[in-house]
Design a protein around this motif. Structure first.
Motif, mmCIF file in Angstrom:
data_model
loop_
_atom_site.group_PDB
_atom_site.id
_atom_site.type_symbol
_atom_site.label_atom_id
_atom_site.label_comp_id
_atom_site.label_asym_id
_atom_site.label_seq_id
_atom_site.Cartn_x
_atom_site.Cartn_y
_atom_site.Cartn_z
ATOM 1 N N TRP A 92 0.797 -1.289 -0.079
ATOM 2 C CA TRP A 92 0.090 0.214 0.113
ATOM 3 C C TRP A 92 0.929 1.279 0.111
ATOM 4 O O TRP A 92 1.798 1.451 0.832
ATOM 5 C CB TRP A 92 -1.123 -0.064 1.284
ATOM 6 C CG TRP A 92 -1.643 -1.211 1.531
ATOM 7 C CD1 TRP A 92 -1.465 -2.496 1.696
ATOM 8 C CD2 TRP A 92 -3.184 -1.096 0.956
ATOM 9 N NE1 TRP A 92 -2.503 -3.278 1.850
ATOM 10 C CE2 TRP A 92 -3.709 -2.439 1.205
ATOM 11 C CE3 TRP A 92 -4.196 -0.126 0.486
ATOM 12 C CZ2 TRP A 92 -4.835 -2.705 1.025
ATOM 13 C CZ3 TRP A 92 -5.589 -0.507 0.296
ATOM 14 C CH2 TRP A 92 -5.941 -1.908 0.538
ATOM 15 N N ILE A 93 0.468 2.121 -0.761
ATOM 16 C CA ILE A 93 1.099 3.548 -0.730
ATOM 17 C C ILE A 93 -0.129 4.550 -0.522
ATOM 18 O O ILE A 93 -0.763 4.631 -1.324
ATOM 19 C CB ILE A 93 1.989 4.059 -2.039
ATOM 20 C CG1 ILE A 93 3.014 2.810 -2.537
ATOM 21 C CG2 ILE A 93 2.567 5.193 -2.312
ATOM 22 C CD1 ILE A 93 3.913 3.263 -3.803
ATOM 23 N N ILE A 94 -0.007 5.271 0.432
ATOM 24 C CA ILE A 94 -1.011 5.937 1.002
ATOM 25 C C ILE A 94 -0.666 7.295 1.110
ATOM 26 O O ILE A 94 0.606 7.757 1.894
ATOM 27 C CB ILE A 94 -1.510 5.630 2.222
ATOM 28 C CG1 ILE A 94 -2.291 4.212 2.037
ATOM 29 C CG2 ILE A 94 -2.789 6.736 2.627
ATOM 30 C CD1 ILE A 94 -2.720 3.577 3.381
ATOM 31 N N SER A 95 -1.004 8.314 0.390
ATOM 32 C CA SER A 95 -0.501 9.775 0.572
ATOM 33 C C SER A 95 -1.562 10.569 1.215
ATOM 34 O O SER A 95 -2.798 10.620 1.392
ATOM 35 C CB SER A 95 -0.285 10.428 -0.718
ATOM 36 O OG SER A 95 -1.688 10.659 -1.493
ATOM 37 N N SER A 96 -1.170 11.543 1.993
ATOM 38 C CA SER A 96 -1.810 12.676 2.858
ATOM 39 C C SER A 96 -1.177 13.863 3.297
ATOM 40 O O SER A 96 -0.239 13.732 3.308
ATOM 41 C CB SER A 96 -2.318 11.939 4.107
ATOM 42 O OG SER A 96 -3.028 12.849 5.121
ATOM 43 N N ARG A 97 -2.086 14.914 3.633
ATOM 44 C CA ARG A 97 -1.365 15.966 4.275
ATOM 45 C C ARG A 97 -1.168 15.639 5.487
ATOM 46 O O ARG A 97 -1.704 14.706 5.884
ATOM 47 C CB ARG A 97 -2.309 17.162 4.122
ATOM 48 C CG ARG A 97 -2.778 17.810 2.842
ATOM 49 C CD ARG A 97 -3.912 18.857 2.828
ATOM 50 N NE ARG A 97 -4.295 19.651 1.588
ATOM 51 C CZ ARG A 97 -5.365 19.262 0.698
ATOM 52 N NH1 ARG A 97 -5.895 17.938 1.357
ATOM 53 N NH2 ARG A 97 -5.580 19.794 -0.192
ATOM 54 N N PRO A 98 -0.013 16.432 5.864
ATOM 55 C CA PRO A 98 0.625 16.091 7.409
ATOM 56 C C PRO A 98 -0.679 16.392 8.405
ATOM 57 O O PRO A 98 -1.693 17.293 8.404
ATOM 58 C CB PRO A 98 1.622 17.115 7.466
ATOM 59 C CG PRO A 98 1.930 17.708 6.124
ATOM 60 C CD PRO A 98 0.645 17.516 5.432
ATOM 61 N N GLY A 99 -0.524 15.557 9.470
ATOM 62 C CA GLY A 99 -1.583 15.713 10.492
ATOM 63 C C GLY A 99 -2.427 14.409 10.550
ATOM 64 O O GLY A 99 -2.680 14.077 11.856
ATOM 65 N N ILE A 100 -2.667 13.750 9.532
ATOM 66 C CA ILE A 100 -3.356 12.674 9.836
ATOM 67 C C ILE A 100 -2.894 11.355 10.356
ATOM 68 O O ILE A 100 -3.811 10.609 10.974
ATOM 69 C CB ILE A 100 -4.141 12.250 8.253
ATOM 70 C CG1 ILE A 100 -5.407 11.404 8.480
ATOM 71 C CG2 ILE A 100 -3.060 11.564 7.523
ATOM 72 C CD1 ILE A 100 -6.098 11.103 7.232
ATOM 73 N N GLU A 101 -1.650 11.600 10.469
ATOM 74 C CA GLU A 101 -1.054 10.338 11.183
ATOM 75 C C GLU A 101 -1.483 10.168 12.854
ATOM 76 O O GLU A 101 -1.217 9.293 13.334
ATOM 77 C CB GLU A 101 0.389 10.305 11.102
ATOM 78 C CG GLU A 101 1.154 11.466 11.827
ATOM 79 C CD GLU A 101 1.061 12.769 10.944
ATOM 80 O OE1 GLU A 101 1.613 13.758 11.354
ATOM 81 O OE2 GLU A 101 0.566 12.777 9.828
ATOM 82 N N VAL A 102 -1.940 11.297 13.132
ATOM 83 C CA VAL A 102 -2.408 11.481 14.645
ATOM 84 C C VAL A 102 -4.026 10.438 14.899
ATOM 85 O O VAL A 102 -4.205 10.445 15.896
ATOM 86 C CB VAL A 102 -2.437 12.715 15.331
ATOM 87 C CG1 VAL A 102 -1.045 13.462 15.196
ATOM 88 C CG2 VAL A 102 -3.309 13.605 14.600
ATOM 89 N N ASP A 103 -4.403 10.517 13.909
ATOM 90 C CA ASP A 103 -5.685 9.702 13.975
ATOM 91 C C ASP A 103 -5.486 8.531 14.544
ATOM 92 O O ASP A 103 -4.986 7.579 14.031
ATOM 93 C CB ASP A 103 -6.438 9.696 12.441
ATOM 94 C CG ASP A 103 -7.997 9.273 12.624
ATOM 95 O OD1 ASP A 103 -8.157 8.218 13.383
ATOM 96 O OD2 ASP A 103 -8.746 9.799 12.107
ATOM 97 N N PRO A 104 -6.268 8.015 15.516
ATOM 98 C CA PRO A 104 -6.250 6.883 16.497
ATOM 99 C C PRO A 104 -6.510 5.609 15.452
ATOM 100 O O PRO A 104 -5.962 4.457 15.664
ATOM 101 C CB PRO A 104 -6.981 6.652 17.802
ATOM 102 C CG PRO A 104 -8.142 7.985 17.324
ATOM 103 C CD PRO A 104 -7.234 9.008 16.617
ATOM 104 N N ARG A 105 -7.248 5.827 14.460
ATOM 105 C CA ARG A 105 -7.611 4.747 13.645
ATOM 106 C C ARG A 105 -6.400 4.022 12.780
ATOM 107 O O ARG A 105 -6.927 3.092 12.314
ATOM 108 C CB ARG A 105 -8.986 5.085 12.714
ATOM 109 C CG ARG A 105 -10.260 5.281 13.547
ATOM 110 C CD ARG A 105 -11.340 5.809 12.782
ATOM 111 N NE ARG A 105 -10.841 7.155 12.229
ATOM 112 C CZ ARG A 105 -11.909 7.912 11.397
ATOM 113 N NH1 ARG A 105 -12.875 7.266 11.199
ATOM 114 N NH2 ARG A 105 -11.427 9.300 11.107
ATOM 115 N N LEU A 106 -5.565 5.015 12.616
ATOM 116 C CA LEU A 106 -4.312 4.759 11.782
ATOM 117 C C LEU A 106 -3.396 4.257 12.389
ATOM 118 O O LEU A 106 -2.318 3.746 11.710
ATOM 119 C CB LEU A 106 -3.867 6.240 10.963
ATOM 120 C CG LEU A 106 -4.868 6.880 10.117
ATOM 121 C CD1 LEU A 106 -4.205 8.136 9.677
ATOM 122 C CD2 LEU A 106 -5.433 6.005 9.139
ATOM 123 N N ALA A 107 -3.461 3.930 13.620
ATOM 124 C CA ALA A 107 -2.238 3.350 14.410
ATOM 125 C C ALA A 107 -1.937 2.332 14.099
ATOM 126 O O ALA A 107 -0.551 1.861 14.119
ATOM 127 C CB ALA A 107 -2.666 3.628 16.120
#
Length: 332
Positions: A81-96
């Motif tokens: 998987w290659i997933i792109s996003s703007r900074p900040g979304i990595e803090v979403d707990p669902r992504l942990a």
């Protein structure tokens, strides 16, 4: 899933029900089926994951799109998987679990530097003149904030003669300002078309008066109207904006012939309208066109968010085109 099925010669699994969990299960089944038939990696790209978070519905009891997009541990190891996003979304707990540092490699893409900006402008302008204007390069790097899209638009404008290289005062202050300027250019073309249409109607009325007064024959009037039509064309004043709305609303590339069918216009009318918005369209294949970047699509459809008055000046045109699209899809 359709792309994977075509690429690996398998049948795409269909969802049992048209609801998110069934659709995701069908997607996963298609990917797993393909992964078992190949030895190399299958790469799934999800671009702009942060858009899924911003687009969640007002009904907070319903999972948003991010819940269904995330990769889970039920895929074979050769599915990457290659997933792109703007900074900040990595803090979403669902992504942990899926995107945590222990299970995924994170790469932060920085903006283009002044030297990289200079190299891009070399492609459309004299290298020596670019080198002679470090102040201009610094201004571009500052206002673009290193955004490649801003610099691409600027390079194209310089190449086409719409912007003068070295004129710092002509540089838009940001990418949103660049989009505003691009849209204003389309609107000016529409305004000129509206003025010409009004003049055309006045000439038509004058010709009728001359015929009624016996100073001109009907044949002479018809001949002049044909000449006038050739000069004015078949486009109404708002055609450029409506065609732009169509391409922004369409989820897939659309040819000009398809656009004519969707809008119930003549091919000539679409062709004329196309010339006013051609700067924001790119070729997808031999026939179909699409908006050059999704960021401009979002800007136009959500223009009220970028307007000081919070009023979308083209809302009526967008709503009207949306209704015609729905009607066309209903017939299809």
């Amino acid at each position: 899933a359709e792309q994977v099925a075509r690429r690996y010669g398998i049948r795409r699994k269909r969802p049992e029900y048209m609801e998110p969990s069934s659709t995701r299960d069908a997607f996963a089944a298609t990917i797993i089926d393909a992964a078992t038939k190949v030895t190399g990696p299958i790469v799934i790209v999800i671009d702009g994951l942060d858009e899924a978070v911003r687009a969640r519905t007002a009904d907070t009891t319903m999972p948003d799109l991010i819940t269904w997009l995330l990769p889970r541990g039920d895929f074979p190891r050769n599915v990457k998987w290659i997933i792109s996003s703007r900074p900040g979304i990595e803090v979403d707990p669902r992504l942990a679990v899926s995107l945590g540092r222990d299970s995924a490699e994170q790469l932060m893409l920085r903006g283009l530097t002044a030297s990289e900006t200079r190299a891009l402008l070399w492609q459309v302008y004299s290298k020596y003149e670019v080198l002679a204007r470090p102040d201009y390069i610094d201004a571009v790097a500052q206002r673009s904030e290193g955004n490649p899209l801003y610099i691409r638009l600027l390079a194209q404008d310089i190449a086409d003669g719409r912007t003068t290289f070295g004129a710092i005062d002509e540089l838009p202050g940001s990418l949103a300002d660049y989009f505003q300027r691009t849209l204003a250019h389309i609107e000016r073309i529409s305004d000129r078309a509206q003025t010409e249409t009004l003049r055309s109607e006045m000439r038509r009325s004058t010709l009728r008066d001359l015929v009624n007064a016996g100073l001109l024959t009907q044949q002479q009037m018809d001949s002049q109207l044909v000449q006038q039509q050739g000069m004015v064309g078949d486009a109404a004043p708002a055609d450029g904006i409506e065609l732009l709305a169509l391409y922004c609303l369409a989820k897939e590339p659309v040819s000009l012939e398809q656009a004519a069918e969707m809008l119930s216009w003549s091919n000539q009318r679409v062709e004329n309208a196309y010339h006013s918005i051609s700067t924001v369209l790119v070729s997808h294949d031999e026939h179909a066109l699409r908006i050059f970047h999704t960021a401009f699509r979002s800007f136009f459809l959500e223009l009220d968010r970028h307007s000081p008055s919070r009023v979308h000046r083209h809302r009526a045109a967008i709503d009207g085109v949306r209704q015609r699209l729905l009607a066309h899809c209903g017939r299809w």
